[in-house]
Design a protein around this motif. Structure first.
Motif, PDB file in Angstrom:
ATOM      1  N   PHE A 516       0.844  -1.191   0.000  1.00 41.94           N
ATOM      2  CA  PHE A 516       0.000   0.000   0.000  1.00 41.94           C
ATOM      3  C   PHE A 516       0.880   1.241   0.000  1.00 41.94           C
ATOM      4  CE2 PHE A 516      -2.594   3.100   2.623  1.00 41.94           C
ATOM      5  CZ  PHE A 516      -3.319   3.545   1.525  1.00 41.94           C
ATOM      6  N   LEU A 517       0.810   2.015  -1.074  1.00 37.37           N
ATOM      7  CA  LEU A 517       1.566   3.253  -1.221  1.00 37.37           C
ATOM      8  C   LEU A 517       0.605   4.388  -1.504  1.00 37.37           C
ATOM      9  CD1 LEU A 517       4.516   1.917  -3.393  1.00 37.37           C
ATOM     10  CD2 LEU A 517       4.633   2.624  -0.992  1.00 37.37           C
ATOM     11  N   ARG A 518       0.679   5.404  -0.678  1.00 37.15           N
ATOM     12  CA  ARG A 518      -0.247   6.527  -0.810  1.00 37.15           C
ATOM     13  C   ARG A 518       0.398   7.695  -1.556  1.00 37.15           C
ATOM     14  NH1 ARG A 518      -2.262  10.567   2.676  1.00 37.15           N
ATOM     15  NH2 ARG A 518      -4.532  10.791   2.600  1.00 37.15           N
ATOM     16  N   GLU A 519       1.691   7.904  -1.335  1.00 37.36           N
ATOM     17  CA  GLU A 519       2.390   9.019  -1.964  1.00 37.36           C
ATOM     18  C   GLU A 519       2.914   8.626  -3.338  1.00 37.36           C
ATOM     19  OE1 GLU A 519       5.564  10.252   0.520  1.00 37.36           O
ATOM     20  OE2 GLU A 519       4.288  11.203   2.006  1.00 37.36           O
ATOM     21  N   ARG A 520       2.951   9.594  -4.234  1.00 43.26           N
ATOM     22  CA  ARG A 520       3.595   9.403  -5.527  1.00 43.26           C
ATOM     23  C   ARG A 520       5.032   9.908  -5.449  1.00 43.26           C
ATOM     24  NH1 ARG A 520      -0.182  10.395 -10.715  1.00 43.26           N
ATOM     25  NH2 ARG A 520      -2.154   9.588  -9.951  1.00 43.26           N
ATOM     26  N   PRO A 521       5.924   9.350  -6.270  1.00 46.68           N
ATOM     27  CA  PRO A 521       5.696   8.208  -7.165  1.00 46.68           C
ATOM     28  C   PRO A 521       5.763   6.885  -6.402  1.00 46.68           C
ATOM     29  CG  PRO A 521       7.975   8.937  -7.339  1.00 46.68           C
ATOM     30  CD  PRO A 521       7.290   9.911  -6.416  1.00 46.68           C
ATOM     31  N   HIS A 522       5.094   5.883  -6.940  1.00 42.67           N
ATOM     32  CA  HIS A 522       5.086   4.555  -6.323  1.00 42.67           C
ATOM     33  C   HIS A 522       6.313   3.766  -6.786  1.00 42.67           C
ATOM     34  CE1 HIS A 522       0.399   4.813  -5.881  1.00 42.67           C
ATOM     35  NE2 HIS A 522       1.044   5.729  -5.180  1.00 42.67           N
ATOM     36  N   ASP A 523       7.482   4.264  -6.402  1.00 43.33           N
ATOM     37  CA  ASP A 523       8.729   3.703  -6.932  1.00 43.33           C
ATOM     38  C   ASP A 523       9.564   3.027  -5.857  1.00 43.33           C
ATOM     39  OD1 ASP A 523       9.365   5.964  -5.531  1.00 43.33           O
ATOM     40  OD2 ASP A 523      10.608   6.875  -7.083  1.00 43.33           O
ATOM     41  N   VAL A 524       8.893   2.435  -4.860  1.00 40.76           N
ATOM     42  CA  VAL A 524       9.616   1.745  -3.791  1.00 40.76           C
ATOM     43  C   VAL A 524      10.305   0.510  -4.363  1.00 40.76           C
ATOM     44  CG1 VAL A 524       9.360   0.482  -1.625  1.00 40.76           C
ATOM     45  CG2 VAL A 524       8.062   2.593  -2.016  1.00 40.76           C
ATOM     46  N   PRO A 525      11.605   0.339  -4.124  1.00 39.39           N
ATOM     47  CA  PRO A 525      12.322  -0.822  -4.681  1.00 39.39           C
ATOM     48  C   PRO A 525      11.749  -2.152  -4.179  1.00 39.39           C
ATOM     49  CG  PRO A 525      13.856   0.823  -3.822  1.00 39.39           C
ATOM     50  CD  PRO A 525      12.493   1.245  -3.379  1.00 39.39           C
ATOM     51  N   ASP A 526      11.720  -3.133  -5.069  1.00 35.83           N
ATOM     52  CA  ASP A 526      11.325  -4.507  -4.725  1.00 35.83           C
ATOM     53  C   ASP A 526       9.929  -4.599  -4.123  1.00 35.83           C
ATOM     54  OD1 ASP A 526      13.844  -5.465  -5.536  1.00 35.83           O
ATOM     55  OD2 ASP A 526      14.696  -5.020  -3.568  1.00 35.83           O
ATOM     56  N   GLN A 527       9.042  -3.690  -4.493  1.00 33.22           N
ATOM     57  CA  GLN A 527       7.719  -3.711  -3.876  1.00 33.22           C
ATOM     58  C   GLN A 527       6.937  -4.975  -4.216  1.00 33.22           C
ATOM     59  OE1 GLN A 527       4.767  -0.902  -5.833  1.00 33.22           O
ATOM     60  NE2 GLN A 527       6.699   0.064  -6.427  1.00 33.22           N
ATOM     61  N   ASP A 528       7.250  -5.608  -5.335  1.00 36.59           N
ATOM     62  CA  ASP A 528       6.553  -6.838  -5.710  1.00 36.59           C
ATOM     63  C   ASP A 528       6.919  -8.011  -4.809  1.00 36.59           C
ATOM     64  OD1 ASP A 528       5.275  -5.543  -7.757  1.00 36.59           O
ATOM     65  OD2 ASP A 528       6.761  -6.097  -9.272  1.00 36.59           O
ATOM     66  N   LYS A 529       7.989  -7.862  -4.032  1.00 32.40           N
ATOM     67  CA  LYS A 529       8.423  -8.953  -3.165  1.00 32.40           C
ATOM     68  C   LYS A 529       7.769  -8.895  -1.783  1.00 32.40           C
ATOM     69  CE  LYS A 529      12.941  -9.314  -5.429  1.00 32.40           C
ATOM     70  NZ  LYS A 529      14.424  -9.220  -5.249  1.00 32.40           N
ATOM     71  N   PHE A 530       7.035  -7.825  -1.495  1.00 33.53           N
ATOM     72  CA  PHE A 530       6.398  -7.705  -0.183  1.00 33.53           C
ATOM     73  C   PHE A 530       5.136  -8.562  -0.134  1.00 33.53           C
ATOM     74  CE2 PHE A 530       9.015  -3.938  -0.140  1.00 33.53           C
ATOM     75  CZ  PHE A 530       9.305  -3.722   1.202  1.00 33.53           C
ATOM     76  N   VAL A 531       5.093  -9.486   0.831  1.00 34.04           N
ATOM     77  CA  VAL A 531       3.900 -10.305   1.040  1.00 34.04           C
ATOM     78  C   VAL A 531       3.706 -10.522   2.537  1.00 34.04           C
ATOM     79  CG1 VAL A 531       3.735 -11.523  -1.170  1.00 34.04           C
ATOM     80  CG2 VAL A 531       5.296 -12.365   0.597  1.00 34.04           C
ATOM     81  N   TRP A 532       2.455 -10.757   2.926  1.00 33.98           N
ATOM     82  CA  TRP A 532       2.090 -10.919   4.322  1.00 33.98           C
ATOM     83  C   TRP A 532       1.195 -12.162   4.486  1.00 33.98           C
ATOM     84  CZ3 TRP A 532       2.705  -6.413   1.801  1.00 33.98           C
ATOM     85  CH2 TRP A 532       3.394  -5.368   2.423  1.00 33.98           C
ATOM     86  N   TRP A 533       1.071 -12.595   5.716  1.00 27.98           N
ATOM     87  CA  TRP A 533       0.004 -13.520   6.084  1.00 27.98           C
ATOM     88  C   TRP A 533      -1.240 -12.665   6.329  1.00 27.98           C
ATOM     89  CZ3 TRP A 533      -0.196 -18.917   7.215  1.00 27.98           C
ATOM     90  CH2 TRP A 533       1.007 -19.607   7.003  1.00 27.98           C
ATOM     91  N   VAL A 534      -2.201 -12.759   5.430  1.00 27.89           N
ATOM     92  CA  VAL A 534      -3.377 -11.891   5.489  1.00 27.89           C
ATOM     93  C   VAL A 534      -4.628 -12.724   5.749  1.00 27.89           C
ATOM     94  CG1 VAL A 534      -4.767 -10.188   4.260  1.00 27.89           C
ATOM     95  CG2 VAL A 534      -2.294 -10.282   3.879  1.00 27.89           C
ATOM     96  N   PRO A 535      -5.346 -12.456   6.849  1.00 27.23           N
ATOM     97  CA  PRO A 535      -6.592 -13.186   7.100  1.00 27.23           C
ATOM     98  C   PRO A 535      -7.736 -12.599   6.274  1.00 27.23           C
ATOM     99  CG  PRO A 535      -6.208 -11.631   8.868  1.00 27.23           C
ATOM    100  CD  PRO A 535      -5.027 -11.513   7.929  1.00 27.23           C
ATOM    101  N   ILE A 536      -8.463 -13.447   5.587  1.00 24.08           N
ATOM    102  CA  ILE A 536      -9.600 -12.981   4.773  1.00 24.08           C
ATOM    103  C   ILE A 536     -10.895 -13.341   5.505  1.00 24.08           C
ATOM    104  CG2 ILE A 536     -10.763 -13.113   2.558  1.00 24.08           C
ATOM    105  CD1 ILE A 536      -7.959 -11.791   2.517  1.00 24.08           C
ATOM    106  N   VAL A 537     -11.434 -12.348   6.193  1.00 21.25           N
ATOM    107  CA  VAL A 537     -12.745 -12.467   6.831  1.00 21.25           C
ATOM    108  C   VAL A 537     -13.738 -11.782   5.910  1.00 21.25           C
ATOM    109  CG1 VAL A 537     -14.136 -11.933   8.873  1.00 21.25           C
ATOM    110  CG2 VAL A 537     -11.679 -12.440   9.113  1.00 21.25           C
ATOM    111  N   LEU A 538     -14.765 -12.492   5.505  1.00 20.16           N
ATOM    112  CA  LEU A 538     -15.674 -11.997   4.472  1.00 20.16           C
ATOM    113  C   LEU A 538     -17.118 -12.086   4.942  1.00 20.16           C
ATOM    114  CD1 LEU A 538     -15.511 -12.628   0.672  1.00 20.16           C
ATOM    115  CD2 LEU A 538     -17.636 -13.135   1.877  1.00 20.16           C
ATOM    116  N   LEU A 539     -17.864 -10.997   4.745  1.00 20.75           N
ATOM    117  CA  LEU A 539     -19.295 -10.968   5.017  1.00 20.75           C
ATOM    118  C   LEU A 539     -20.041 -10.574   3.747  1.00 20.75           C
ATOM    119  CD1 LEU A 539     -19.383  -9.093   8.453  1.00 20.75           C
ATOM    120  CD2 LEU A 539     -19.353 -11.557   8.061  1.00 20.75           C
ATOM    121  N   THR A 540     -21.270 -11.064   3.605  1.00 18.96           N
ATOM    122  CA  THR A 540     -22.090 -10.724   2.451  1.00 18.96           C
ATOM    123  C   THR A 540     -23.313  -9.941   2.892  1.00 18.96           C
ATOM    124  OG1 THR A 540     -23.424 -12.741   2.591  1.00 18.96           O
ATOM    125  CG2 THR A 540     -21.360 -12.860   1.335  1.00 18.96           C
ATOM    126  N   GLN A 541     -23.933  -9.259   1.958  1.00 18.15           N
ATOM    127  CA  GLN A 541     -25.091  -8.428   2.272  1.00 18.15           C
ATOM    128  C   GLN A 541     -26.215  -9.232   2.921  1.00 18.15           C
ATOM    129  OE1 GLN A 541     -26.333  -6.062  -1.036  1.00 18.15           O
ATOM    130  NE2 GLN A 541     -28.173  -5.271  -0.033  1.00 18.15           N
TER     131      GLN A 541
END
Length: 928
Positions: A516-541
């Motif tokens: 997640f990059l908010r400021e421009r330019p989005h030129d952070v080195p190796d940004q494609d290598k950043f990954v996390w353990w992300v929990p997906i909690v999902l609700l529906t309408q």
């Protein structure tokens, strides 16, 4: 006991270096405190117990002490390494061999103590490291008593390890003194020579000398008191021995304070201490403390670890945070009179986590601090404090989202990095509490505390206990550990965003995580290598069950996953409800629009306010970052006409400010201000008049609403401000003081008359020297930062910059420049002022290049559009070579503004088009 000065017998102080030892570390974090060095004591000697005597005499501004440390020789050595402040005057040092720590020796033969000669002592210059050299080596397994008598100055400042201060008793008008300690994080070495590292835990027996009419308190209850034969009118207070604890947990207070006790506690003595005339303000504190302790005892399934807890309100206490010693907490007086329970709950939480179980080293203090903060919020919510629920965790989330989404998080600030890292770890604990389930989470921490009580811990010990309990409760797969999950968040100064692309025909969705990059330019080195353990909690309408926080799946360091059977095509979905994990979520436009429409219906209350706030916050942040259309983000604000919860409004005020700063065009500015007035007026009219018993959240909401409505030109607000301001203008002597609230100044200076602004300017020129200078500073800030009229700003600059008036010092000019950068009219006028008066200004500041650089920076670096870029480029070409020391400033400005121009070109037409449609529809509805 000792009292009189003892002559030095065999101690000679010289200076040299000390080499530390290596210790194990868990998940690697930065040092928890900027003042903690990496110097470590070797592990050849460990303390077994301390016996500490203290006598402080403020009239002499001295304190005396004697410490007896029973220590075990883990390895044979003839050197003793301790921490001791170099300002100590050592009066005597004795080393006595008192026995052997040989568990295999069953001999009952009595051991005759043997005195060991001291050759010399060595203190490293500028460092609190003391080495005592012995005449002969002491064998492994030996136990010796290290006895050191010392004296030192007793400062009259509340920032030292031991200090004295005073206050006036309002009843007797007498000046009363008191003495207190403050040893966090590593200041025990300034109170007595010791092994001042958190891992060296040992029991303490503490003795305090005092005048008979005074009272002393320490970590444990009083055992006995005896007269001091050598000093009439004085006594020794002997306290019971503590459990094993770190040196920073030691505490002593000597005072004439009064105290009140809790009524309900039978097995725990709770007392609150304060100067007698302040005690009526603290009558409800013991009740709060009892409630907090009951919650924490239930959480840990361990009773409060000591037989008593003293809470002290110290007059004139100036430290940044309370002293959370074991069994004795010291606060500023104002901290104990606040309505909420946060301050109390936070420090009481340390009684378990930090004192009962203690980090091995400061590298794990981040985890300790984060878990304490989580427990504080948990506790305050359990005792039904409304404000805590409204302020946590969303307010904290906003700040770390901004920080971690920068191109360069933290800048060079270690303090910001420490705070944001602790905040992020706190949110990781919150995420685990949701995803593992509260019961599993609690049982895992209870397992940890049971194992580590009265001991030390690494961060890994917490993660391992949670993993073990999660496996028992079948909350994690066998190949998953909490350590892996936590490490993926803790070791990165970044946060992810999850993009959701739905296949409505196939009822599926593809989820992708990225940086997640908010400021421009989005030129952070190796940004494609950043990954996390992300929990997906999902609700529906059709199933908005916000109590179900079990993840549908974990993104296990995966860039992309696919989910089937997500929802029907006509239903929206919400991922990461209640901000379970610290990451924003971006949907496709269709899902965003379904959410926006639903929030405008009466059914919006089915979505809790935390999630309503999250949806607005995510949408605006993603739009700001360029990942979502601003039209979609603005649609997400339409439901606010019926929203009255302060938490849902909090992000809105931030974004109004952010976007307002990007709009330089007067035409779009006027439309945006109309949008703000339409958005906020219904809320403003519904808010009642302030009352004494209203909560802080409502008061904050009213204040923010007024500020932004006034800034947008809301006439009733401006008229109210001008009416109040008129009272000041009509005073016979207006320089005696400002009789109106500060909130009225900016609306008057922005929308009022020249006469009103000039009256304020005269108050700065004639500001009396005996008034608080902070009042003058605030007035100057509003005079510079609020005006909307370029001619007013230009006159102000002429007088302050070119005239060289004696009333305006260098710091005033810095302040003026900085305030002008917050308003397009301000920095545009400053730029024109620089362009038209370039030679005069440069000559004016030729001896002050720092002021020249500051002015050029403020005048050139904050433009957002191509028009502004063209102005700066033209000036640079016309004055090439004339900028001198500010040449690098304008070159960098042109580079940075290119990014702002790209942002403006992409987003301002979208914003203006949406505003045109919105205002057209609003006008049509008002006609009907």
């Amino acid at each position: 006991m000792f009292l009189e000065r003892i002559e030095v017998t065999s101690l000679i102080l010289i200076y040299c270096g000390v080499v530390g030892a290596l210790h194990r570390r868990s998940i690697d974090l930065i040092q928890a405190h900027g003042l903690i060095s990496d110097s470590r004591l070797p592990l050849d000697i460990t303390p077994v117990s301390y016996d500490l005597e203290l006598i402080a005499t403020p009239e002499n501004e001295k304190f005396f002490g004697k410490v007896k440390i029973v220590a075990t020789w883990v390895e044979e050595t003839k050197k003793i390494h301790l921490h001791a402040d170099e300002k100590f005057e050592i009066l005597e040092a004795k080393i006595t061999h008192i026995g052997n720590d040989d568990k295999n020796n069953s001999s009952s033969t009595a051991f005759t103590p043997v005195r060991i000669g001291v050759e010399r002592a060595v203190v490293r210059r500028g460092s609190p490291d003391l080495t005592i050299f012995l005449e002969k080596p002491v064998k492994q397994g030996s136990q010796c008593e290290i006895e050191i008598s010392f004296t030192k100055n007793l400062p009259n400042t509340t920032t030292d390890a031991i200090f004295h201060s005073s206050y006036v008793d309002s009843r007797t008008k007498d000046n009363q003194w008191f003495i207190s300690t403050y040893l966090r994080p590593n200041l025990a070495r300034k109170l007595f020579p010791c092994f001042d590292e958190p891992a060296f835990k040992a029991p303490f027996t503490i003795h305090v000398a005092r005048q008979k009419e005074m009272t002393s308190i320490s970590n444990m209850p009083l055992d006995r008191t005896e007269d001091m034969k050598e000093k009439p009118g004085w006594v020794w207070d002997h306290f019971k021995q503590t459990p094993p604890m770190s040196t920073f947990s030691v505490a002593v207070v000597v005072s004439n304070f009064a105290s009140i006790s809790a009524n309900q506690s039978k097995d725990l003595d709770i007392r609150v201490w304060a100067r007698p005339d302040f005690m009526p303000s603290l009558l409800n504190v013991t009740d709060k403390v009892e409630k907090i302790i009951r919650v924490l005892e239930d959480f840990w399934k361990i009773k409060f670890p000591l037989p008593k807890l003293d809470i002290v309100a110290l007059p004139n206490f100036q430290v940044n945070r309370p002293a959370d010693s074991w069994g004795l907490l010291s606060y500023k007086e104002s901290e104990l009179t606040s309505k909420g329970s946060w301050n109390l709950a936070h420090e009481i939480s340390y009684q378990w986590l930090g004192n009962l179980a203690t980090p091995y080293w400061w590298s794990d203090a981040h985890i300790n601090t984060a878990l304490v903060r989580f427990l504080t919020a948990y506790t305050v919510l359990k005792i039904d404090n409304v404000d805590a629920g409204n302020n946590w965790p969303m307010t904290m989330l906003y700040s770390i989202y901004y920080e971690f989404s920068k191109r360069y998080p933290h800048g060079k600030s270690t303090v910001i990095k420490q705070d944001s890292t602790s905040a992020k770890i706190e949110l990781v604990f919150r995420m685990l509490n949701y995803t593992l389930g509260e019961q599993t989470f609690k049982e895992g921490l209870q397992k940890f505390m049971k194992d580590r009580q009265y001991k030390n811990f690494f961060g890994d010990d917490i993660w391992n206990a949670l993993t073990e309990q999660a496996k028992i409760c079948k909350k994690l797969d066998d190949d998953v550990s909490v350590n892996d999950i936590a490490a993926s968040w803790i070791t990165k100064d970044r946060l992810p965003v999850v993009d959701v692309a739905r296949n409505y025909d196939g009822k599926s969705a593809v989820l992708r995580q990225k940086l997640f990059l908010r400021e421009r330019p989005h030129d952070v080195p190796d940004q494609d290598k950043f990954v996390w353990w992300v929990p997906i909690v999902l609700l529906t309408q059709s199933n908005l069950d916000f109590s179900d926080s079990k993840p549908k799946l974990w993104m296990k360091m995966e860039k992309e996953v696919k989910m089937d059977n997500v929802a029907n095509p006509d239903e929206f979905i919400i991922i990461n409800p209640e901000e379970i994990g610290p990451f924003p979520v971006n949907y496709d436009e269709r899902n965003w629009n379904m959410l926006a429409r639903f929030l405008q219906t009466d059914g919006r209350t089915k979505i809790p306010v935390n999630t309503r706030a999250k949806l607005i916050h995510d949408a605006w942040n993603l739009a700001y970052a360029g990942d979502l259309s601003f039209a979609t983000a603005l649609n997400m604000t339409l439901f606010l006409k019926n929203e009255r919860e302060s938490l849902a409004w909090d992000p809105v005020f931030t974004f109004i400010d952010h976007i307002g700063r990007h709009i330089e065009s007067p035409g779009i500015q006027e439309k945006f201000q109309s949008y703000i007035r339409n958005l906020l007026t219904p809320l403003y009219k519904d808010l009642d008049e302030p009352s004494d018993d209203e909560n802080e959240s409502k008061a904050h909401l009213r204040s923010s609403c007024e500020v932004f409505l006034c800034g947008a030109g809301y006439k009733p607000c401006i008229e109210e401000a001008q009416a109040a301001y008129k009272k000041w203008m009509e005073m016979d002597n207006p320089d005696e003081g400002n009789p109106i609230a500060n909130k009225y100044l900016c609306p008057v200076f922005k929308w009022g008359t020249w006469d009103e602004w000039y009256f304020g300017f005269q108050r700065v020129l004639k500001f009396p020297a005996d008034r608080k200078q902070s009042e003058r500073t605030y007035l100057l800030k509003t005079l510079a930062g609020c005006p909307n009229d370029p001619s007013t700003i230009e006159k102000f600059l002429n007088f302050t910059v070119l005239t060289q008036d004696e009333h305006f010092k260098d710091n005033d000019l810095y302040l003026i420049y900085n305030m002008l950068t917050g308003n397009p009219k301000g920095y545009s006028t400053l730029f024109e002022f620089l362009r038209e008066n370039f030679d005069k200004i440069k000559k004016r500041f030729e001896a002050k290049p720092h002021l020249w650089n500051s002015l050029v920076t403020s005048a050139t670096t904050v433009f957002k559009t191509q028009e502004g870029m063209d102005k700066i480029s033209k000036l640079y070409e016309e004055r090439k070579g004339d900028f001198g020391t500010a040449d690098f400033v304008i070159e960098k400005a042109m580079k940075d503004i290119k990014e702002e121009v790209a942002w403006s070109n992409d987003n301002l037409p979208v914003i203006e088009n949406w505003l045109d449609n919105y205002l057209k529809e609003t006008k049509a509805k008002s006609v009907k």
